[in-house]
Design a protein around this motif. Structure first.
Motif, PDB file in Angstrom:
ATOM      1  N   ASP A  68       0.831  -1.213   0.000  1.00 49.67           N
ATOM      2  CA  ASP A  68       0.000   0.000   0.000  1.00 49.67           C
ATOM      3  C   ASP A  68       0.864   1.261   0.000  1.00 49.67           C
ATOM      4  OD1 ASP A  68      -2.378  -1.472   0.004  1.00 49.67           O
ATOM      5  OD2 ASP A  68      -2.624  -1.337   2.187  1.00 49.67           O
ATOM      6  N   LYS A  69       1.859   1.276   0.857  1.00 53.20           N
ATOM      7  CA  LYS A  69       2.744   2.440   0.963  1.00 53.20           C
ATOM      8  C   LYS A  69       3.525   2.648  -0.348  1.00 53.20           C
ATOM      9  CE  LYS A  69       6.379   4.383   3.837  1.00 53.20           C
ATOM     10  NZ  LYS A  69       7.234   4.196   4.999  1.00 53.20           N
ATOM     11  N   THR A  70       4.045   1.557  -0.900  1.00 55.85           N
ATOM     12  CA  THR A  70       4.824   1.648  -2.138  1.00 55.85           C
ATOM     13  C   THR A  70       3.932   2.025  -3.316  1.00 55.85           C
ATOM     14  OG1 THR A  70       6.312  -0.037  -1.245  1.00 55.85           O
ATOM     15  CG2 THR A  70       6.464   0.418  -3.613  1.00 55.85           C
ATOM     16  N   ALA A  71       2.727   1.474  -3.365  1.00 55.61           N
ATOM     17  CA  ALA A  71       1.797   1.791  -4.460  1.00 55.61           C
ATOM     18  C   ALA A  71       1.434   3.266  -4.447  1.00 55.61           C
ATOM     19  CB  ALA A  71       0.545   0.922  -4.357  1.00 55.61           C
ATOM     20  N   GLU A  72       1.287   3.843  -3.272  1.00 54.39           N
ATOM     21  CA  GLU A  72       0.984   5.274  -3.175  1.00 54.39           C
ATOM     22  C   GLU A  72       2.125   6.094  -3.762  1.00 54.39           C
ATOM     23  OE1 GLU A  72      -0.735   8.795  -2.851  1.00 54.39           O
ATOM     24  OE2 GLU A  72      -1.756   6.877  -2.576  1.00 54.39           O
ATOM     25  N   THR A  73       3.354   5.708  -3.457  1.00 61.77           N
ATOM     26  CA  THR A  73       4.521   6.398  -4.020  1.00 61.77           C
ATOM     27  C   THR A  73       4.530   6.274  -5.542  1.00 61.77           C
ATOM     28  OG1 THR A  73       5.814   6.019  -2.021  1.00 61.77           O
ATOM     29  CG2 THR A  73       7.057   6.453  -4.049  1.00 61.77           C
ATOM     30  N   ILE A  74       4.286   5.079  -6.038  1.00 63.02           N
ATOM     31  CA  ILE A  74       4.265   4.850  -7.492  1.00 63.02           C
ATOM     32  C   ILE A  74       3.150   5.674  -8.130  1.00 63.02           C
ATOM     33  CG2 ILE A  74       3.835   3.122  -9.298  1.00 63.02           C
ATOM     34  CD1 ILE A  74       5.162   1.073  -7.303  1.00 63.02           C
ATOM     35  N   HIS A  75       1.987   5.704  -7.496  1.00 63.90           N
ATOM     36  CA  HIS A  75       0.855   6.481  -8.024  1.00 63.90           C
ATOM     37  C   HIS A  75       1.207   7.968  -8.099  1.00 63.90           C
ATOM     38  CE1 HIS A  75      -3.213   7.640  -8.968  1.00 63.90           C
ATOM     39  NE2 HIS A  75      -3.197   8.481  -7.953  1.00 63.90           N
ATOM     40  N   GLN A  76       1.888   8.474  -7.080  1.00 64.14           N
ATOM     41  CA  GLN A  76       2.296   9.889  -7.094  1.00 64.14           C
ATOM     42  C   GLN A  76       3.249  10.176  -8.251  1.00 64.14           C
ATOM     43  OE1 GLN A  76       3.868  10.643  -3.177  1.00 64.14           O
ATOM     44  NE2 GLN A  76       1.852  10.540  -2.206  1.00 64.14           N
ATOM     45  N   ILE A  77       4.115   9.235  -8.566  1.00 65.01           N
ATOM     46  CA  ILE A  77       5.074   9.421  -9.656  1.00 65.01           C
ATOM     47  C   ILE A  77       4.383   9.293 -11.017  1.00 65.01           C
ATOM     48  CG2 ILE A  77       7.131   8.464 -10.797  1.00 65.01           C
ATOM     49  CD1 ILE A  77       7.998   7.520  -7.918  1.00 65.01           C
ATOM     50  N   LEU A  78       3.560   8.267 -11.174  1.00 69.14           N
ATOM     51  CA  LEU A  78       2.968   7.982 -12.487  1.00 69.14           C
ATOM     52  C   LEU A  78       1.699   8.770 -12.771  1.00 69.14           C
ATOM     53  CD1 LEU A  78       3.471   4.123 -12.785  1.00 69.14           C
ATOM     54  CD2 LEU A  78       4.884   5.971 -13.715  1.00 69.14           C
ATOM     55  N   GLY A  79       0.985   9.184 -11.729  1.00 66.67           N
ATOM     56  CA  GLY A  79      -0.256   9.920 -11.942  1.00 66.67           C
ATOM     57  C   GLY A  79      -1.183   9.165 -12.876  1.00 66.67           C
ATOM     58  N   ARG A 125      -3.955   1.388 -13.530  1.00 68.92           N
ATOM     59  CA  ARG A 125      -4.123   0.729 -12.237  1.00 68.92           C
ATOM     60  C   ARG A 125      -2.769   0.264 -11.740  1.00 68.92           C
ATOM     61  NH1 ARG A 125      -7.744  -4.535 -13.177  1.00 68.92           N
ATOM     62  NH2 ARG A 125      -6.984  -5.105 -11.133  1.00 68.92           N
ATOM     63  N   ILE A 126      -2.690   0.061 -10.438  1.00 73.43           N
ATOM     64  CA  ILE A 126      -1.490  -0.451  -9.793  1.00 73.43           C
ATOM     65  C   ILE A 126      -1.939  -1.598  -8.900  1.00 73.43           C
ATOM     66  CG2 ILE A 126       0.429   0.062  -8.234  1.00 73.43           C
ATOM     67  CD1 ILE A 126       0.185   3.007  -9.208  1.00 73.43           C
ATOM     68  N   ASP A 127      -1.305  -2.770  -9.065  1.00 75.89           N
ATOM     69  CA  ASP A 127      -1.726  -3.971  -8.344  1.00 75.89           C
ATOM     70  C   ASP A 127      -0.552  -4.668  -7.678  1.00 75.89           C
ATOM     71  OD1 ASP A 127      -4.685  -4.468  -9.203  1.00 75.89           O
ATOM     72  OD2 ASP A 127      -3.643  -4.012 -11.084  1.00 75.89           O
ATOM     73  N   HIS A 128      -0.820  -5.240  -6.524  1.00 77.25           N
ATOM     74  CA  HIS A 128       0.131  -6.114  -5.837  1.00 77.25           C
ATOM     75  C   HIS A 128       0.001  -7.482  -6.498  1.00 77.25           C
ATOM     76  CE1 HIS A 128       1.575  -7.636  -1.596  1.00 77.25           C
ATOM     77  NE2 HIS A 128       2.506  -7.790  -2.538  1.00 77.25           N
ATOM     78  N   ILE A 129       1.084  -7.993  -7.037  1.00 78.47           N
ATOM     79  CA  ILE A 129       1.076  -9.295  -7.712  1.00 78.47           C
ATOM     80  C   ILE A 129       2.182 -10.161  -7.115  1.00 78.47           C
ATOM     81  CG2 ILE A 129       0.081  -8.389  -9.858  1.00 78.47           C
ATOM     82  CD1 ILE A 129       3.014  -8.512 -11.027  1.00 78.47           C
ATOM     83  N   GLU A 168       7.014   5.817 -21.331  1.00 76.02           N
ATOM     84  CA  GLU A 168       6.683   7.052 -20.610  1.00 76.02           C
ATOM     85  C   GLU A 168       6.690   6.800 -19.098  1.00 76.02           C
ATOM     86  OE1 GLU A 168       2.861  10.008 -19.990  1.00 76.02           O
ATOM     87  OE2 GLU A 168       3.033   8.935 -21.885  1.00 76.02           O
ATOM     88  N   ALA A 169       6.057   5.705 -18.677  1.00 79.03           N
ATOM     89  CA  ALA A 169       6.020   5.371 -17.250  1.00 79.03           C
ATOM     90  C   ALA A 169       7.432   5.088 -16.732  1.00 79.03           C
ATOM     91  CB  ALA A 169       5.116   4.166 -17.011  1.00 79.03           C
ATOM     92  N   ALA A 170       8.221   4.345 -17.502  1.00 78.39           N
ATOM     93  CA  ALA A 170       9.591   4.038 -17.078  1.00 78.39           C
ATOM     94  C   ALA A 170      10.407   5.321 -16.941  1.00 78.39           C
ATOM     95  CB  ALA A 170      10.243   3.082 -18.070  1.00 78.39           C
ATOM     96  N   GLN A 171      10.222   6.278 -17.849  1.00 75.74           N
ATOM     97  CA  GLN A 171      10.966   7.542 -17.784  1.00 75.74           C
ATOM     98  C   GLN A 171      10.560   8.366 -16.562  1.00 75.74           C
ATOM     99  OE1 GLN A 171      10.235   9.246 -21.653  1.00 75.74           O
ATOM    100  NE2 GLN A 171      11.555   7.752 -22.673  1.00 75.74           N
ATOM    101  N   LEU A 189       9.521   7.166 -13.733  1.00 77.00           N
ATOM    102  CA  LEU A 189      10.132   6.508 -12.576  1.00 77.00           C
ATOM    103  C   LEU A 189      11.633   6.749 -12.537  1.00 77.00           C
ATOM    104  CD1 LEU A 189       7.888   3.415 -12.877  1.00 77.00           C
ATOM    105  CD2 LEU A 189       8.109   4.731 -10.769  1.00 77.00           C
ATOM    106  N   ALA A 190      12.287   6.731 -13.689  1.00 79.10           N
ATOM    107  CA  ALA A 190      13.734   7.008 -13.738  1.00 79.10           C
ATOM    108  C   ALA A 190      14.026   8.407 -13.219  1.00 79.10           C
ATOM    109  CB  ALA A 190      14.256   6.835 -15.156  1.00 79.10           C
ATOM    110  N   ALA A 191      13.157   9.358 -13.546  1.00 87.70           N
ATOM    111  CA  ALA A 191      13.339  10.735 -13.062  1.00 87.70           C
ATOM    112  C   ALA A 191      13.208  10.811 -11.534  1.00 87.70           C
ATOM    113  CB  ALA A 191      12.338  11.665 -13.737  1.00 87.70           C
ATOM    114  N   ALA A 192      12.542   9.810 -10.950  1.00 83.07           N
ATOM    115  CA  ALA A 192      12.386   9.742  -9.490  1.00 83.07           C
ATOM    116  C   ALA A 192      13.402   8.778  -8.866  1.00 83.07           C
ATOM    117  CB  ALA A 192      10.961   9.316  -9.146  1.00 83.07           C
ATOM    118  N   ASN A 193      14.470   8.493  -9.604  1.00 81.64           N
ATOM    119  CA  ASN A 193      15.587   7.660  -9.136  1.00 81.64           C
ATOM    120  C   ASN A 193      15.308   6.161  -9.066  1.00 81.64           C
ATOM    121  OD1 ASN A 193      17.441   9.802  -8.900  1.00 81.64           O
ATOM    122  ND2 ASN A 193      16.466  10.392  -6.973  1.00 81.64           N
ATOM    123  N   TRP A 194      14.258   5.694  -9.731  1.00 79.20           N
ATOM    124  CA  TRP A 194      14.063   4.263  -9.854  1.00 79.20           C
ATOM    125  C   TRP A 194      14.991   3.784 -10.968  1.00 79.20           C
ATOM    126  CZ3 TRP A 194       9.814   1.102  -7.788  1.00 79.20           C
ATOM    127  CH2 TRP A 194       9.125   1.753  -6.759  1.00 79.20           C
TER     128      TRP A 194
END
Length: 187
Positions: free
Chosen positions: A18-29, A34-38, A66-69, A71-76
Motif C-alpha cells: 500500500d505504501k509503495t503503491a501510493e509512491t508509485i501512483h504519485q510518480i505515475l499519476g 491501475r497499480i496492483d500487488h502481484i 513514458e512510465a519508465a521515464q 520513474l527514472a526521473a524519481a531515481n528508480w
C-alpha cells in the motif's frame, strides 16, 4: 552462484505494498490505469522472496516507456526492455508479452515493478495467477513448496530460478483460466 532466499510469509507485505503503491501512483499519476500487488507476496500465507512484485498497468504500448521515464526521473532503476514468456495456449504474438521492469531507488524497500499494457495476455496473467492462488490455498501451498525446493538448487542468476518456475506457473495458470470462465472472474 546466486542464492535465492525464500522467506516465511510476512503479514506486513500488504501494508508495505500500500505504501509503495501510493509512491508509485504519485510518480505515475494518470499514466497508470491501475497499480496492483502481484506475485507471491500478494498471496496470503505464501512463502516468497522478500521482494514486492507490483504491476503498473498503462493503456498503450508507448506509455510503457513514458512510465519508465517518469520513474527514472524519481531515481528508480529502469532495466532493459523485456518480455514475459509466452504461455502455451495463449496468444504468441510478441506484443502480448512486452513489459518494462523498474526497481526501487537505492536503499528503499525491494520492489520489482512490472509495467504492462492493459488487456494484454501478460497483464491478465499476473492478476489471474494471483487471484487463483488466493482462492485455492492448497494450490498455493504446493506452489510454495515447489519454490522452497527450487531455491535450494544452484543457479547462475535469478533468471535461472525464474526460468525454472515459468512452466510450473503455467501449470497453475491453465486451470486458473478454466476457473475464471466458470466463476466469471474479471481483472
Amino acid at each position: 552462484m546466486t542464492a535465492i532466499v525464500i522467506v516465511q510469509p510476512d503479514g506486513s507485505w500488504p501494508a508495505q505494498y500500500d505504501k509503495t503503491a501510493e509512491t508509485i501512483h504519485q510518480i505515475l499519476g494518470g499514466t497508470a490505469v491501475r497499480i496492483d500487488h502481484i506475485g507471491s507476496t500478494s498471496v496470503p500465507r505464501l512463502p516468497a522472496k522478500d521482494i514486492l512484485d507490483i504491476q503498473a498497468t498503462v493503456a498503450t504500448e508507448p506509455e510503457l516507456d513514458e512510465a519508465a521515464q517518469l520513474l527514472a526521473a524519481a531515481n528508480w532503476e529502469v532495466r532493459p526492455p523485456r518480455r514475459d514468456h509466452p504461455v502455451p495456449g495463449l496468444p504468441q504474438d510478441e506484443s502480448q508479452w512486452v513489459k518494462r521492469i523498474v526497481v526501487e531507488p537505492m536503499y528503499r524497500r525491494r520492489v520489482n515493478l512490472h509495467i504492462r499494457v492493459e488487456g494484454r495476455a501478460n497483464q491478465r496473467y499476473a492478476l489471474l495467477f494471483r487471484d487463483y492462488l488466493r482462492a485455492h490455498p492448497d494450490t498455493a501451498t504446493a506452489y510454495g513448496e515447489f519454490k522452497r525446493r527450487a531455491a535450494m538448487l544452484p543457479f547462475d542468476s535469478v533468471g535461472g530460478y525464474a526460468d525454472l518456475k515459468d512452466p510450473v506457473c503455467d501449470l497453475v495458470y491453465l486451470p486458473a483460466e478454466e476457473w475464471a470462465a466458470r466463476t466469471g472472474w474479471t481483472a
